[in-house]
Design an enzyme around this catalytic site. Sequence first.
Site, PDB file in Angstrom:
ATOM      1  N   HIS A   1      -5.210   9.364   0.426  1.00  0.00           N
ATOM      2  CA  HIS A   1      -5.223   8.357   1.599  1.00  0.00           C
ATOM      3  C   HIS A   1      -6.113   9.059   2.502  1.00  0.00           C
ATOM      4  O   HIS A   1      -5.821   8.974   3.782  1.00  0.00           O
ATOM      5  CB  HIS A   1      -3.732   8.281   1.961  1.00  0.00           C
ATOM      6  CG  HIS A   1      -3.579   6.969   2.779  1.00  0.00           C
ATOM      7  ND1 HIS A   1      -3.633   6.689   4.278  1.00  0.00           N
ATOM      8  CD2 HIS A   1      -3.070   5.703   2.412  1.00  0.00           C
ATOM      9  CE1 HIS A   1      -3.714   5.680   4.643  1.00  0.00           C
ATOM     10  NE2 HIS A   1      -3.210   5.057   3.629  1.00  0.00           N
TER      11      HIS A   1
ATOM     12  N   HIS B   1       3.644  -2.315   3.017  1.00  0.00           N
ATOM     13  CA  HIS B   1       3.762  -0.887   2.414  1.00  0.00           C
ATOM     14  C   HIS B   1       5.130  -0.638   1.865  1.00  0.00           C
ATOM     15  O   HIS B   1       6.099  -0.641   2.550  1.00  0.00           O
ATOM     16  CB  HIS B   1       3.697   0.295   3.401  1.00  0.00           C
ATOM     17  CG  HIS B   1       2.229   0.233   4.398  1.00  0.00           C
ATOM     18  ND1 HIS B   1       2.271  -0.898   5.477  1.00  0.00           N
ATOM     19  CD2 HIS B   1       1.028   0.817   4.298  1.00  0.00           C
ATOM     20  CE1 HIS B   1       0.772  -0.730   5.772  1.00  0.00           C
ATOM     21  NE2 HIS B   1       0.115   0.138   5.097  1.00  0.00           N
TER      22      HIS B   1
ATOM     23  N   HIS C   1      -6.098   3.031  -4.317  1.00  0.00           N
ATOM     24  CA  HIS C   1      -6.005   3.165  -2.659  1.00  0.00           C
ATOM     25  C   HIS C   1      -6.339   4.671  -2.462  1.00  0.00           C
ATOM     26  O   HIS C   1      -5.763   5.347  -1.308  1.00  0.00           O
ATOM     27  CB  HIS C   1      -4.528   2.664  -2.247  1.00  0.00           C
ATOM     28  CG  HIS C   1      -4.262   2.748  -0.703  1.00  0.00           C
ATOM     29  ND1 HIS C   1      -5.500   1.857   0.135  1.00  0.00           N
ATOM     30  CD2 HIS C   1      -3.537   3.199   0.207  1.00  0.00           C
ATOM     31  CE1 HIS C   1      -5.120   1.969   1.226  1.00  0.00           C
ATOM     32  NE2 HIS C   1      -3.820   2.622   1.288  1.00  0.00           N
TER      33      HIS C   1
ATOM     34  N   ASP D   1       0.795  -1.296  -0.083  1.00  0.00           N
ATOM     35  CA  ASP D   1       0.114   0.153   0.211  1.00  0.00           C
ATOM     36  C   ASP D   1       0.858   1.295  -0.087  1.00  0.00           C
ATOM     37  O   ASP D   1       1.980   1.097   0.339  1.00  0.00           O
ATOM     38  CB  ASP D   1      -0.916   0.091   1.265  1.00  0.00           C
ATOM     39  CG  ASP D   1      -2.021  -0.888   1.360  1.00  0.00           C
ATOM     40  OD1 ASP D   1      -1.874  -1.667   0.468  1.00  0.00           O
ATOM     41  OD2 ASP D   1      -2.806  -0.753   2.145  1.00  0.00           O
ATOM     42  N   ASP D   2       0.266   2.507  -0.433  1.00  0.00           N
ATOM     43  CA  ASP D   2       0.671   3.821  -0.263  1.00  0.00           C
ATOM     44  C   ASP D   2       1.659   4.256  -1.142  1.00  0.00           C
ATOM     45  O   ASP D   2       2.220   5.504  -1.052  1.00  0.00           O
ATOM     46  CB  ASP D   2       1.061   3.887   1.094  1.00  0.00           C
ATOM     47  CG  ASP D   2       0.065   3.744   2.382  1.00  0.00           C
ATOM     48  OD1 ASP D   2      -0.898   3.395   2.129  1.00  0.00           O
ATOM     49  OD2 ASP D   2       0.464   3.928   3.596  1.00  0.00           O
TER      50      ASP D   2
END
Length: 267
Positions: free
Chosen positions: A124, A213, A120, A68-69
Site C-alpha cells: 500500500h 474497505h 492494490h 480495498d486493502d
Amino acid sequence: MRVWVVSPALLALAGCAAGGFTYVESAPPRPAPDPETLAKRLEAMQPDWPEPRRLDCDRTGCVALTFDDGPGRHTGRLLDVLRAREVKATFFVVGEMVAAGRGAERVRQMVADGHELGNHSWSHRQLTTLPKHRIRRQLRRTDQVVRALTGVRMRLMRPPYGSTDRRVAALTRRRGQAQILWNVDTFDWRDRVPAVVARRGAKAEPGSIVLMHDIHRTTVKAIPDLLDRLTRKGYAFATVSELYGRWPEPGKKYEDDIRAPLAEDRR
C-alpha cells in the site's frame, strides 16, 4: 498364482494369515494439480478464462461494489453476506494481507464465490513516490502471490490512494492491467458509522464504482443496509469487468461507467 488386491482393513476383518493371500498395496491417488498448473490448463482450453458473467449492464442498471486493502479479519463475514445475497464484487487486494494470516483462504474463497480480484500493490505504498523498479516490484509480488494461490491472473489494479501518473500508467499497460478508480466514495475509513457508510454508498447511480474497505468491521456491518437500498432502486450488482462488458484496456484509467476512459486518457 492368482493375485488378490484387498484393503488392510479387510485383511484384519477376515483374520487372514499372510500365506492365504498375496497382498498388493494399491497405488496412492494422484495429487490434485496446484493452482498454477490448473490455471494453465484452463487457459489452454479457454483463452479468455477467467471471463466475466454475461450480465447486460446496458439494459440493467449496474453498480460495481469494490473493496480495498484486504483481505482482513472481517473479510470472511463480508464474503458470507455477499454469498447469501448472491452479490458479486471486486476486491483490490494488498499482497502483504494476502500472504498473512488467513489471507490465502480468503482470496481462494473470493475466486470460488465468483468475485473479481485486482492488484492494490504489495504494501500500500503511494506508487507515484517510488522509482520505476520499486513500482514494478509492488505490482509483481502481489500478482505472483495471487496467481500462485488461486491461478488467477489479475487484469485490474487500483493505485493506493488513487494516486497515479504517466509512469504508473505505462507500467500497468505493460503488465496488462487497467487502472480502476471510483466515483462514489463512502469515506468508510474516516467515518466508521454503518448507517453513514450505507447512505453514502446508496448515492450510486447506474455505472457507478463504489469505494469501500473490507478491513473495517463497520463497513461490513453497513453492507446489508446498502444492498437493500440499492436493490430497492432496481440496480444489479456487477464486478468492474461486468460493468464494462469486456476487459478494460490495460494502462487506461477509469472511474465510473467504465465504458470510456477518463478524458485525459483519450488524448
